[in-house]
Scaffold this motif. Structure first.
Motif, PDB file in Angstrom:
ATOM      1  N   GLU A 211     -46.068  -6.551   5.551  1.00  0.00           N
ATOM      2  CA  GLU A 211     -44.916  -5.917   4.913  1.00  0.00           C
ATOM      3  C   GLU A 211     -45.014  -4.397   4.987  1.00  0.00           C
ATOM      4  O   GLU A 211     -44.006  -3.711   5.175  1.00  0.00           O
ATOM      5  CB  GLU A 211     -44.819  -6.368   3.460  1.00  0.00           C
ATOM      6  CG  GLU A 211     -44.386  -7.816   3.295  1.00  0.00           C
ATOM      7  CD  GLU A 211     -44.387  -8.268   1.852  1.00  0.00           C
ATOM      8  OE1 GLU A 211     -44.018  -9.435   1.599  1.00  0.00           O
ATOM      9  OE2 GLU A 211     -44.761  -7.466   0.958  1.00  0.00           O
ATOM     10  N   TYR A 212     -46.242  -3.882   4.849  1.00  0.00           N
ATOM     11  CA  TYR A 212     -46.390  -2.429   4.944  1.00  0.00           C
ATOM     12  C   TYR A 212     -46.249  -1.960   6.390  1.00  0.00           C
ATOM     13  O   TYR A 212     -45.710  -0.876   6.645  1.00  0.00           O
ATOM     14  CB  TYR A 212     -47.727  -1.997   4.357  1.00  0.00           C
ATOM     15  CG  TYR A 212     -47.719  -0.578   3.825  1.00  0.00           C
ATOM     16  CD1 TYR A 212     -46.557   0.013   3.352  1.00  0.00           C
ATOM     17  CD2 TYR A 212     -48.882   0.189   3.793  1.00  0.00           C
ATOM     18  CE1 TYR A 212     -46.539   1.311   2.854  1.00  0.00           C
ATOM     19  CE2 TYR A 212     -48.881   1.482   3.290  1.00  0.00           C
ATOM     20  CZ  TYR A 212     -47.706   2.037   2.822  1.00  0.00           C
ATOM     21  OH  TYR A 212     -47.690   3.323   2.338  1.00  0.00           O
TER      22      TYR A 212
ATOM     23  N   LYS B   6     -43.442   2.298  -4.353  1.00  0.00           N
ATOM     24  CA  LYS B   6     -44.017   1.027  -3.917  1.00  0.00           C
ATOM     25  C   LYS B   6     -45.118   0.576  -4.874  1.00  0.00           C
ATOM     26  O   LYS B   6     -45.955   1.381  -5.287  1.00  0.00           O
ATOM     27  CB  LYS B   6     -44.581   1.170  -2.498  1.00  0.00           C
ATOM     28  CG  LYS B   6     -43.514   1.508  -1.467  1.00  0.00           C
ATOM     29  CD  LYS B   6     -44.110   1.926  -0.148  1.00  0.00           C
ATOM     30  CE  LYS B   6     -44.577   3.382  -0.188  1.00  0.00           C
ATOM     31  NZ  LYS B   6     -43.487   4.349  -0.291  1.00  0.00           N
TER      32      LYS B   6
ATOM     33  N   CYS C 204     -39.176   5.585  -1.108  1.00  0.00           N
ATOM     34  CA  CYS C 204     -39.086   4.558  -2.149  1.00  0.00           C
ATOM     35  C   CYS C 204     -40.422   4.515  -2.868  1.00  0.00           C
ATOM     36  O   CYS C 204     -41.449   4.922  -2.334  1.00  0.00           O
ATOM     37  CB  CYS C 204     -38.737   3.186  -1.582  1.00  0.00           C
ATOM     38  SG  CYS C 204     -40.014   2.463  -0.529  1.00  0.00           S
TER      39      CYS C 204
ATOM     40  N   ILE D  44     -45.055  -4.297  -2.229  1.00  0.00           N
ATOM     41  CA  ILE D  44     -45.692  -4.472  -0.917  1.00  0.00           C
ATOM     42  C   ILE D  44     -46.888  -5.402  -1.117  1.00  0.00           C
ATOM     43  O   ILE D  44     -47.918  -4.990  -1.646  1.00  0.00           O
ATOM     44  CB  ILE D  44     -46.154  -3.122  -0.323  1.00  0.00           C
ATOM     45  CG1 ILE D  44     -44.979  -2.149  -0.209  1.00  0.00           C
ATOM     46  CG2 ILE D  44     -46.840  -3.339   1.017  1.00  0.00           C
ATOM     47  CD1 ILE D  44     -43.964  -2.522   0.838  1.00  0.00           C
TER      48      ILE D  44
ATOM     49  N   HIS E  18     -42.614  -1.600   6.866  1.00  0.00           N
ATOM     50  CA  HIS E  18     -42.125  -0.371   6.237  1.00  0.00           C
ATOM     51  C   HIS E  18     -42.293   0.820   7.174  1.00  0.00           C
ATOM     52  O   HIS E  18     -41.394   1.672   7.292  1.00  0.00           O
ATOM     53  CB  HIS E  18     -42.881  -0.132   4.929  1.00  0.00           C
ATOM     54  CG  HIS E  18     -42.652   1.220   4.330  1.00  0.00           C
ATOM     55  ND1 HIS E  18     -41.532   1.526   3.588  1.00  0.00           N
ATOM     56  CD2 HIS E  18     -43.407   2.368   4.369  1.00  0.00           C
ATOM     57  CE1 HIS E  18     -41.601   2.791   3.194  1.00  0.00           C
ATOM     58  NE2 HIS E  18     -42.722   3.326   3.639  1.00  0.00           N
ATOM     59  N   TRP E  19     -43.452   0.888   7.831  1.00  0.00           N
ATOM     60  CA  TRP E  19     -43.735   2.016   8.725  1.00  0.00           C
ATOM     61  C   TRP E  19     -43.125   1.826  10.109  1.00  0.00           C
ATOM     62  O   TRP E  19     -42.971   2.794  10.856  1.00  0.00           O
ATOM     63  CB  TRP E  19     -45.244   2.190   8.883  1.00  0.00           C
ATOM     64  CG  TRP E  19     -45.958   2.687   7.679  1.00  0.00           C
ATOM     65  CD1 TRP E  19     -46.840   2.005   6.897  1.00  0.00           C
ATOM     66  CD2 TRP E  19     -45.857   3.996   7.105  1.00  0.00           C
ATOM     67  NE1 TRP E  19     -47.300   2.797   5.873  1.00  0.00           N
ATOM     68  CE2 TRP E  19     -46.707   4.033   5.968  1.00  0.00           C
ATOM     69  CE3 TRP E  19     -45.138   5.147   7.425  1.00  0.00           C
ATOM     70  CZ2 TRP E  19     -46.851   5.160   5.170  1.00  0.00           C
ATOM     71  CZ3 TRP E  19     -45.280   6.276   6.627  1.00  0.00           C
ATOM     72  CH2 TRP E  19     -46.127   6.278   5.517  1.00  0.00           C
TER      73      TRP E  19
END
Length: 300
Positions: free
Chosen positions: A12-13, A43, A41, A7, A16-17
């Motif tokens: 990008e994070y 990270k 996953c 990340i 993910h959320w």
């Protein structure tokens, strides 16, 4: 194979959320805003990430190589380069609590950027997390809401500086609460100090000094199953000395006992304590004790 997801950015994070990109360098949210299950996953972050788990649940996470079961009202800090999460095995989890994450770029040119390394708890092991009282939890959530409000206000030339200042206030409260945690764990800390003394005594009674040199803070922390930063902060709080100063004093106290045996030369004592060169030992001894080993012997 345990795949690790890198990340690199706040964006990008956010992906993910499954949350909105409100600011390119920072975000904060409360778990109820995440309406879908999140795939597990591990990270590797290029970000600073702070989790507040404000309900007790059965979320087991791997932090580095260790597993940890979150407790109620717990803060965990992750710094760039650290690995955090649960192995990707097809399972999912529901986000709970709060999460704050920000890029090191947000701090560039700010006071926080110049002092972020002073917040040593970013390098603590997850088992050394900060456990909050209910009142402390309210203070922390209030700080997170202020950061959230500033992100919602939109970006202008003052935004990054104000957000960084709000994060600094948040971290200063964390420092205060960690100080409280060290105080309330006095008995446990005293036990660690006693084990530390036993560790050093055992080290000098063995042949380890000749094989590995003088004991390092990192070695002592590892043997006591603590992170180096947490161990150093604990020793400082309990003794007023840095862990390195404490180790150095122990070496010199051991040296004094050994100097009482006139059958051993100063060089032999230096090697027995783990010094590669006797002159290094003599220099260190004089710095701590105030005289050379030979002068100490003569005075005795």
């Amino acid at each position: 194979m345990d795949k690790i997801v890198n990340i690199k950015t706040v964006g990008e994070y956010n992906e993910h959320w499954g949350v909105e990109n409100r600011h390119p360098l920072v975000n904060v949210f409360e778990g109820s805003q995440i309406t879908r299950p999140i795939p597990n996953c591990r990270k590797n972050f290029d970000l600073y990430v702070i989790f507040l788990k404000d309900v007790k649940c059965a979320d087991y996470l791997k932090y580095g190589r260790k597993e940890y079961d979150y407790q109620e009202n717990t803060l965990v800090f992750v710094s760039p380069g650290q690995v955090f999460g649960y192995p990707a095995d097809g399972s999912t989890y529901q986000a709970k609590g709060w999460c704050l994450y920000f890029s090191p770029e947000l701090l560039r040119g700010t006071q926080l950027g110049r002092h972020i390394k002073d917040y040593t708890f970013f390098s603590y092991d997850v088992c050394e997390a900060l456990h909050l009282s209910l009142q402390e939890r309210e203070t922390i959530i209030d700080c997170l809401k202020k950061i959230d409000d500033e992100i919602n206000n939109g970006m202008d030339k003052h935004s990054n500086m104000i957000i960084a200042s709000a994060i600094e206030l948040f971290l200063n409260y964390c420092t205060r609460f960690y100080d409280r945690q060290f105080i309330t764990r006095k008995k446990a800390n005293k036990d660690i100090l006693a084990r530390f003394e036993e560790l050093l005594d055992g080290y000098f009674a063995s042949d380890k000094p000749q094989s590995y040199g003088t004991p390092s803070v990192a070695y002592c922390a590892e043997q006591l199953h603590l992170s180096a930063n947490y161990f150093g902060d604990l020793i400082k709080k309990e003794t007023g000395k840095s862990a390195q100063e404490y180790v150095q004093q122990k070496i010199m106290d051991t040296a004094k006992d050994m100097l009482a045996n006139l059958e051993k030369s100063v060089s032999e004592i230096a090697y027995a304590l783990g010094y590669q060169y006797p002159q290094y030992f003599s220099r260190a001894f004089k710095k701590v004790v105030g005289c050379t080993p030979n002068e100490y012997r003569m005075a005795e």
